[in-house]
Scaffold this motif. Structure first.
Motif, PDB file in Angstrom:
ATOM      1  N   ALA A   1       0.825  -1.206   0.000  1.00 37.59           N
ATOM      2  CA  ALA A   1       0.000   0.000   0.000  1.00 37.59           C
ATOM      3  C   ALA A   1       0.861   1.258   0.000  1.00 37.59           C
ATOM      4  O   ALA A   1       1.898   1.298   0.675  1.00 37.59           O
ATOM      5  CB  ALA A   1      -0.921   0.003   1.224  1.00 37.59           C
ATOM      6  N   PRO A   2       0.442   2.286  -0.744  1.00 40.06           N
ATOM      7  CA  PRO A   2       1.175   3.549  -0.692  1.00 40.06           C
ATOM      8  C   PRO A   2       1.073   4.183   0.686  1.00 40.06           C
ATOM      9  O   PRO A   2       0.130   3.906   1.448  1.00 40.06           O
ATOM     10  CB  PRO A   2       0.482   4.403  -1.761  1.00 40.06           C
ATOM     11  N   GLY A   3       2.030   5.048   1.007  1.00 43.07           N
ATOM     12  CA  GLY A   3       2.109   5.620   2.345  1.00 43.07           C
ATOM     13  C   GLY A   3       0.860   6.349   2.785  1.00 43.07           C
ATOM     14  O   GLY A   3       0.447   6.246   3.955  1.00 43.07           O
ATOM     15  N   HIS A   4       0.198   7.058   1.881  1.00 44.93           N
ATOM     16  CA  HIS A   4      -0.972   7.851   2.279  1.00 44.93           C
ATOM     17  C   HIS A   4      -2.186   6.981   2.591  1.00 44.93           C
ATOM     18  O   HIS A   4      -3.167   7.474   3.160  1.00 44.93           O
ATOM     19  CB  HIS A   4      -1.311   8.879   1.189  1.00 44.93           C
ATOM     20  N   CYS A   5      -2.144   5.698   2.224  1.00 43.76           N
ATOM     21  CA  CYS A   5      -3.253   4.779   2.518  1.00 43.76           C
ATOM     22  C   CYS A   5      -2.961   3.871   3.711  1.00 43.76           C
ATOM     23  O   CYS A   5      -3.873   3.237   4.241  1.00 43.76           O
ATOM     24  CB  CYS A   5      -3.533   3.881   1.308  1.00 43.76           C
ATOM     25  N   ARG A   6      -1.721   3.783   4.097  1.00 42.07           N
ATOM     26  CA  ARG A   6      -1.300   2.723   5.002  1.00 42.07           C
ATOM     27  C   ARG A   6      -2.014   2.754   6.348  1.00 42.07           C
ATOM     28  O   ARG A   6      -2.516   1.735   6.827  1.00 42.07           O
ATOM     29  CB  ARG A   6       0.210   2.781   5.205  1.00 42.07           C
ATOM     30  N   ASP A   7      -2.090   3.925   6.987  1.00 41.44           N
ATOM     31  CA  ASP A   7      -2.682   3.994   8.324  1.00 41.44           C
ATOM     32  C   ASP A   7      -4.159   3.613   8.304  1.00 41.44           C
ATOM     33  O   ASP A   7      -4.624   2.840   9.162  1.00 41.44           O
ATOM     34  CB  ASP A   7      -2.504   5.391   8.916  1.00 41.44           C
ATOM     35  N   ALA A   8      -4.913   4.163   7.337  1.00 39.16           N
ATOM     36  CA  ALA A   8      -6.346   3.848   7.262  1.00 39.16           C
ATOM     37  C   ALA A   8      -6.568   2.378   6.935  1.00 39.16           C
ATOM     38  O   ALA A   8      -7.477   1.737   7.483  1.00 39.16           O
ATOM     39  CB  ALA A   8      -7.018   4.735   6.213  1.00 39.16           C
ATOM     40  N   LEU A   9      -5.723   1.820   6.079  1.00 39.35           N
ATOM     41  CA  LEU A   9      -5.859   0.411   5.726  1.00 39.35           C
ATOM     42  C   LEU A   9      -5.470  -0.480   6.893  1.00 39.35           C
ATOM     43  O   LEU A   9      -6.135  -1.496   7.163  1.00 39.35           O
ATOM     44  CB  LEU A   9      -5.002   0.114   4.503  1.00 39.35           C
ATOM     45  N   ALA A  10      -4.421  -0.113   7.602  1.00 40.02           N
ATOM     46  CA  ALA A  10      -4.004  -0.888   8.772  1.00 40.02           C
ATOM     47  C   ALA A  10      -5.100  -0.881   9.836  1.00 40.02           C
ATOM     48  O   ALA A  10      -5.357  -1.905  10.494  1.00 40.02           O
ATOM     49  CB  ALA A  10      -2.705  -0.328   9.335  1.00 40.02           C
ATOM     50  N   GLU A  11      -5.775   0.245  10.006  1.00 37.38           N
ATOM     51  CA  GLU A  11      -6.865   0.316  10.987  1.00 37.38           C
ATOM     52  C   GLU A  11      -8.033  -0.577  10.580  1.00 37.38           C
ATOM     53  O   GLU A  11      -8.627  -1.268  11.416  1.00 37.38           O
ATOM     54  CB  GLU A  11      -7.332   1.761  11.136  1.00 37.38           C
ATOM     55  N   ALA A  12      -8.359  -0.571   9.284  1.00 39.70           N
ATOM     56  CA  ALA A  12      -9.442  -1.429   8.811  1.00 39.70           C
ATOM     57  C   ALA A  12      -9.097  -2.900   9.005  1.00 39.70           C
ATOM     58  O   ALA A  12      -9.938  -3.700   9.436  1.00 39.70           O
ATOM     59  CB  ALA A  12      -9.728  -1.137   7.337  1.00 39.70           C
ATOM     60  N   LEU A  13      -7.854  -3.280   8.697  1.00 42.42           N
ATOM     61  CA  LEU A  13      -7.429  -4.665   8.896  1.00 42.42           C
ATOM     62  C   LEU A  13      -7.475  -5.050  10.368  1.00 42.42           C
ATOM     63  O   LEU A  13      -7.868  -6.172  10.720  1.00 42.42           O
ATOM     64  CB  LEU A  13      -6.020  -4.850   8.340  1.00 42.42           C
TER      65      LEU A  13
END
Length: 462
Positions: free
Chosen positions: A320-332
């Motif tokens: 995942a690109p850096g700008h998506c990582r935090d939101a994606l990690a939270e969803a996971l």
């Protein structure tokens, strides 16, 4: 009172409101009920929203909200300039699981990889289980894999044509789990995502659950058209793309490098987020560059192990690109909490070993063998798909419908899946997907294919 008289006006749907609650919810509930009961058939063009609002003597916004609610549930399909239709797949089951309760049924529907890797995975499992500190693998894991595990995954992904680094990787419990997390974490209800007009049912199921609307992209020659993608960006206001560039499910098409570059350029131009599903990519002997290679800051790349190592590992990796990582990690985290440390260790050791490439080649060889049999037994019919694909796309002779062929095959003891299960906002073509990797042995595959050939030669029964 309505402005116009509708006594003699041809309207495809004439609902009657009880007006006992919020009108938009009542109208949406009646529309859903009429679709599910068969009163409104798939493909029916609904009245224009302004005309329906006039007929019901309600505000236009009431009808718009009701249509939007049903669209988010996958019941309606709207196309710019064409109107709103009952979705052709509104009543189609999106679950493509096998039927263990029907042992006599020949499974050519559910897409199951062969069992070539099971022995090697079991041997590795025994080795891990025999180690003195194996107990550490039975607790909770961390939100991310260890550095060496992510490095092993990055090297494995590189074989598929995408160079990424360990710091970009997140882990998930399989590709379907990853898709749900991406839609939940990076999109909002009502957002539009472009996809092939025939696409993987898992993205349809996840989008329907989360209220994300899938928009069918115009094609040329059976593949995504750059002009069609540009049109969807300008007129459908899509925010993302879901694509399976290699051995696309269900048509088995593979995107060329020029088209991958064009998709990447469009994503950069319109700030789209691409979901690149590479579940079949490693089955190609020589993978092409990933779309993510040309637009890494606009792509979430999914690498799954289910079709290339073993489905029982239930693991996938997301670059995942850096700008998506935090939101994606939270969803996971909210969906999974963590992945299994034991399965993660097992998968990482296989990927880091010299067994991985041997397993891949075994899968490819078996797919070629089964594909050659399918091509031989269905010679004379339009069967599409590359040699290493786990499935074939059968274009049906004139007179057949996708649903009719699926039902006829089932009566003959063979499960296949018609195009209606994969359709997004289009009338499904007369075609079906044949999962040639799924039967447990060549003899059962042969029997299933011969039954299908006899059915095709016989033609649809009137």
């Amino acid at each position: 009172m309505p402005v116009n008289s509708f006594d003699d006006y041809p309207m495809s749907w004439r609902p009657v409101l009880q007006r006992t609650g919020p009108l938009s919810l009542e109208l949406a509930a009646q529309l859903e009920a009429d679709i599910k009961s068969g009163a409104l058939l798939p493909g029916t063009r609904l009245p224009p929203q302004r005309e329906l609002a006039d007929f019901l003597d309600v505000n236009l916004s009431t009808v718009s909200r009701a249509f939007r609610l049903c669209t988010q549930k996958g019941l309606l399909s709207a196309t710019v300039g064409s109107g709103t239709f009952v979705a052709y797949d509104a009543l189609a089951s999106l679950s493509l699981l096998p039927h263990p309760d029907k042992p006599s049924l020949i499974e050519l529907g559910s897409l199951l990889p062969d069992d070539a890797s099971y022995r090697e995975v079991a041997q590795m499992l025994r080795e891990v289980a025999s180690e003195s500190d194996v107990e550490r693998l039975f607790g909770y894991g961390s939100m991310t894999a260890t550095l060496w595990q992510r490095e092993a995954a990055a090297k494995y992904i590189q074989k598929a044509g995408y160079s990424t680094t360990a710091d970009h990787l997140l882990t998930s419990n399989g590709s379907q789990n990853a898709l749900a997390a991406i839609l939940a974490g990076l999109f909002s209800p009502g957002d539009c995502i472009g996809t092939d007009p025939l696409t993987y049912p898992g993205i349809k199921s996840a989008a329907r659950m989360l209220g994300v609307r899938l928009v069918p992209l115009r094609q040329k020659g059976g593949q995504l058209s750059p002009d069609g993608l540009d049109f969807a960006c300008r007129h459908e206001h899509i925010k993302g793309l879901y694509l399976m560039p290699d051995f696309q499910n269900p048509t088995a098409q593979t995107m060329g490098v020029d088209l991958r570059r064009a998709v990447a350029r469009t994503a950069q131009k319109y700030n789209l987020l691409i979901i690149e599903d590479s579940i079949h990519t490693l089955l190609r002997p020589t993978p092409l560059p990933a779309i993510a290679s040309f637009a890494p800051e606009h792509t979430v790349y999914i690498a799954s192990l289910s079709k290339t190592i073993s489905p029982g590992l239930r693991l996938s990796y997301l670059a995942a690109p850096g700008h998506c990582r935090d939101a994606l990690a939270e969803a996971l985290y909210n969906i999974n909490l963590t992945v299994s440390p034991f399965l993660l260790e097992l998968a990482s050791r296989i990927m880091a070993s010299d067994k991985a490439e041997a397993l891949l080649e075994t899968h490819r060889a078996r797919a070629r063998q089964r594909g050659a049999l399918a091509d031989s037994l269905l010679d004379g019919f339009c069967l599409q798909g590359p040699a290493e694909s786990l499935f074939r796309w059968l274009v049906l002779p004139e007179g057949w419908s996708a649903e009719g062929f699926e039902q006829a095959a089932l009566r003959d003891g063979v499960q296949v899946y018609g195009a209606h299960r994969f359709a997004v906002g289009i009338k499904p073509p007369a075609a079906a997907r044949l999962a040639i990797a799924s039967p447990p042995d060549m003899e059962q595959l042969r029997t299933g294919l011969l039954r299908l050939r006899a059915l095709l030669e016989q033609g649809p029964q009137k």
